[in-house]
Design a protein around this motif. Structure first.
Motif, short mmCIF file in Angstrom:
data_model
loop_
_atom_site.label_atom_id
_atom_site.label_comp_id
_atom_site.label_asym_id
_atom_site.label_seq_id
_atom_site.Cartn_x
_atom_site.Cartn_y
_atom_site.Cartn_z
N VAL A 76 94.57 63.34 17.21
CA VAL A 76 93.43 63.40 18.13
C VAL A 76 92.41 64.42 17.61
O VAL A 76 92.77 65.52 17.20
CB VAL A 76 93.91 63.81 19.55
N SER A 77 91.14 64.05 17.60
CA SER A 77 90.09 64.91 17.06
C SER A 77 89.95 66.20 17.85
O SER A 77 89.98 66.19 19.08
CB SER A 77 88.75 64.17 17.06
N ILE A 78 89.78 67.31 17.13
CA ILE A 78 89.56 68.60 17.80
C ILE A 78 88.12 68.71 18.30
O ILE A 78 87.79 69.61 19.07
CB ILE A 78 89.88 69.80 16.89
N ASN A 79 87.24 67.80 17.85
CA ASN A 79 85.83 67.87 18.23
C ASN A 79 85.51 67.14 19.52
O ASN A 79 84.42 67.29 20.06
CB ASN A 79 84.97 67.28 17.11
N ASP A 80 86.45 66.35 20.01
CA ASP A 80 86.18 65.54 21.21
C ASP A 80 86.65 66.25 22.48
O ASP A 80 87.82 66.60 22.60
CB ASP A 80 86.89 64.18 21.10
N GLY A 81 85.74 66.42 23.41
CA GLY A 81 86.10 66.96 24.72
C GLY A 81 86.38 68.46 24.73
O GLY A 81 86.43 69.12 23.70
N ARG A 82 86.53 69.00 25.94
CA ARG A 82 86.86 70.42 26.10
C ARG A 82 88.34 70.64 25.81
O ARG A 82 89.16 69.75 25.99
CB ARG A 82 86.56 70.88 27.54
N TRP A 83 88.66 71.84 25.37
CA TRP A 83 90.05 72.16 25.06
C TRP A 83 90.81 72.56 26.33
O TRP A 83 91.21 73.72 26.50
CB TRP A 83 90.12 73.28 24.03
N THR A 84 90.98 71.61 27.23
CA THR A 84 91.82 71.86 28.39
C THR A 84 93.27 71.91 27.93
O THR A 84 93.59 71.53 26.80
CB THR A 84 91.66 70.72 29.41
N ALA A 85 94.15 72.35 28.79
CA ALA A 85 95.58 72.40 28.44
C ALA A 85 96.07 71.00 28.06
O ALA A 85 96.85 70.83 27.11
CB ALA A 85 96.38 72.95 29.61
N LYS A 86 95.59 69.99 28.80
CA LYS A 86 96.00 68.61 28.52
C LYS A 86 95.51 68.16 27.15
O LYS A 86 96.25 67.55 26.37
CB LYS A 86 95.46 67.68 29.61
N HIS A 87 94.25 68.48 26.84
CA HIS A 87 93.68 68.05 25.56
C HIS A 87 94.34 68.78 24.39
O HIS A 87 94.58 68.19 23.34
CB HIS A 87 92.17 68.29 25.55
N GLN A 88 94.64 70.05 24.58
CA GLN A 88 95.33 70.80 23.53
C GLN A 88 96.69 70.18 23.24
O GLN A 88 97.11 70.09 22.08
CB GLN A 88 95.47 72.27 23.93
N LYS A 89 97.38 69.77 24.29
CA LYS A 89 98.68 69.14 24.10
C LYS A 89 98.54 67.83 23.33
O LYS A 89 99.37 67.52 22.46
CB LYS A 89 99.35 68.89 25.45
N GLN A 90 97.49 67.07 23.63
CA GLN A 90 97.25 65.82 22.91
C GLN A 90 96.95 66.08 21.43
O GLN A 90 97.44 65.37 20.55
CB GLN A 90 96.09 65.06 23.56
N ILE A 91 96.15 67.09 21.16
CA ILE A 91 95.82 67.45 19.78
C ILE A 91 97.09 67.81 19.02
O ILE A 91 97.33 67.33 17.90
CB ILE A 91 94.83 68.63 19.75
N TYR A 92 97.92 68.64 19.63
CA TYR A 92 99.15 69.10 18.98
C TYR A 92 100.16 67.96 18.84
O TYR A 92 100.65 67.68 17.73
CB TYR A 92 99.76 70.24 19.79
N ASP A 93 100.47 67.30 19.95
CA ASP A 93 101.52 66.27 19.94
C ASP A 93 101.17 65.10 19.03
O ASP A 93 102.05 64.55 18.35
CB ASP A 93 101.77 65.75 21.36
N SER A 94 99.90 64.70 19.00
CA SER A 94 99.52 63.55 18.18
C SER A 94 99.81 63.81 16.71
O SER A 94 100.22 62.89 15.97
CB SER A 94 98.04 63.22 18.37
N ARG A 95 99.62 65.04 16.27
CA ARG A 95 99.89 65.38 14.87
C ARG A 95 101.38 65.42 14.57
O ARG A 95 101.83 64.96 13.51
CB ARG A 95 99.22 66.72 14.53
N MET A 96 102.14 65.98 15.48
CA MET A 96 103.59 66.05 15.27
C MET A 96 104.22 64.65 15.28
O MET A 96 105.05 64.32 14.43
CB MET A 96 104.24 66.92 16.35
N ILE A 97 103.81 63.83 16.24
CA ILE A 97 104.39 62.49 16.38
C ILE A 97 104.06 61.62 15.17
O ILE A 97 104.92 60.94 14.61
CB ILE A 97 103.90 61.82 17.68
N ALA A 98 102.79 61.65 14.75
CA ALA A 98 102.38 60.84 13.61
C ALA A 98 103.09 61.26 12.33
O ALA A 98 103.53 60.42 11.54
CB ALA A 98 100.86 60.92 13.42
N THR A 99 103.22 62.56 12.13
CA THR A 99 103.87 63.06 10.91
C THR A 99 105.35 62.73 10.92
O THR A 99 105.93 62.33 9.89
CB THR A 99 103.65 64.57 10.76
N ASP A 100 105.99 62.86 12.07
CA ASP A 100 107.40 62.46 12.20
C ASP A 100 107.59 60.99 11.82
O ASP A 100 108.54 60.63 11.12
CB ASP A 100 107.91 62.70 13.62
#
Length: 299
Positions: free
Chosen positions: A69-93
């Motif tokens: 998930v792009s870090i440039n899209d939307g405000r860094w709410t707790a939910k968005h931060q989780k999406q940014i983090y989890d999307s990278r971990m899941i895809a790499t796994d």
């Protein structure tokens, strides 16, 4: 070569695929949506319940991971931060799982990363040898992402972490937002103006990725930044010069924090990062200076 690209439909990914095809490579893009294939470009579904991408891929010479998930899209709410983090971990796994199933393993694994792994500083100069001690959300995300991607070496793949700086392009990335105030005759220094901007033209980003694939001496962290970082004040003045607009209307840090929340760190804080590995291995930047990069993008 047969090259797998995850995250191939994004700002950098689309341009990278064009470059790979121009250089005669066969490209397989991992995607969540069904797309039609053509010539040396094919699409394989992944990250869906019934998807078994390894059966369609079979083997590959190189794997490039740009997914997340792009870090440039939307405000860094707790939910968005989780999406940014989890999307990278899941895809790499999932990429690691796919590689584990391949009868013939890829020789190189290129993983996107970011200079956010280095602490913000007005005085430090960071190279790939610098010790990174992440102390914020972005730094922790990048650190954990790289640690996850390192597991590709278990399969004999040369693993490269492309630590992107501020990527400049005219159809994505940070530049459209950075130039908008100048186009409205309201451009000026953002925050203190002393923060460093370690930037790079998107053309040099995709060229650096291809360079890393082709040069076996490139391994581990690679700073993907132009060799001439600038402080924000000079960066803004250069935008004004190229667009022939005044640089006079300052944007206080408080206004940026109110508008962007935690994401304001991307423009209010920075690091001076140099591309030592690329330079030592003979990479030549097409746009080493900001003014020439901006004239190409904003013409």
């Amino acid at each position: 070569m047969k090259i797998i690209v995850a995250g191939g439909t994004g700002f950098i990914g689309k341009k990278l695929i064009d470059l790979l095809l121009q250089n005669g490579h066969e490209v397989v893009v991992l995607t969540r949506r069904n797309r039609s294939s053509s010539n040396n470009l094919s699409y394989v579904e992944w990250l869906k319940e019934d998807a078994i991408p390894e059966k369609e891929i079979e083997t590959a010479d190189a794997v490039i991971n740009l997914a997340g998930v792009s870090i440039n899209d939307g405000r860094w709410t707790a939910k968005h931060q989780k999406q940014i983090y989890d999307s990278r971990m899941i895809a790499t796994d999932e990429l690691l799982r796919i590689i584990s199933e391949m009868p013939q393993k890829p020789s190189v694994f290129i993983n996107a990363s970011a200079i956010g792994i280095y602490p913000v500083s007005l005085t430090e100069v960071y190279t790939e040898d610098s010790i990174s001690t992440p102390d914020d959300f972005l730094g922790k995300t990048v650190h954990d992402w790289e640690e996850k991607a390192k597991q590709a070496s278990r399969y004999g793949a040369r693993t490269v972490f492309m630590r992107f700086g501020v990527v400049l392009g005219n159809d994505g990335g940070a530049l459209p937002l950075m130039t908008l105030p100048y186009k409205l005759f309201a451009g000026g220094t953002v925050g203190s103006g002393k923060q460093w901007v370690s930037w790079i033209h998107v053309t040099d980003v995709i060229r650096a990725i291809l360079f890393a694939i082709e040069h076996r001496s490139v391994e581990g962290p690679v700073n993907v930044t132009a060799p001439s970082p600038l402080r924000m004040k000079e960066f803004g003045k250069t935008i004004g010069t190229v667009l022939k607009r005044p640089h006079w209307f300052p944007t206080p840090a408080l206004a940026m924090k109110l508008a962007l929340g935690q994401k304001s760190k991307l423009v209010l804080e920075g690091q001076k990062v140099l591309p030592e590995v690329l330079l030592e291995n003979g990479f030549t930047f097409e746009f080493p200076e900001l003014e020439s990069a901006l004239r190409d993008l904003l013409r």
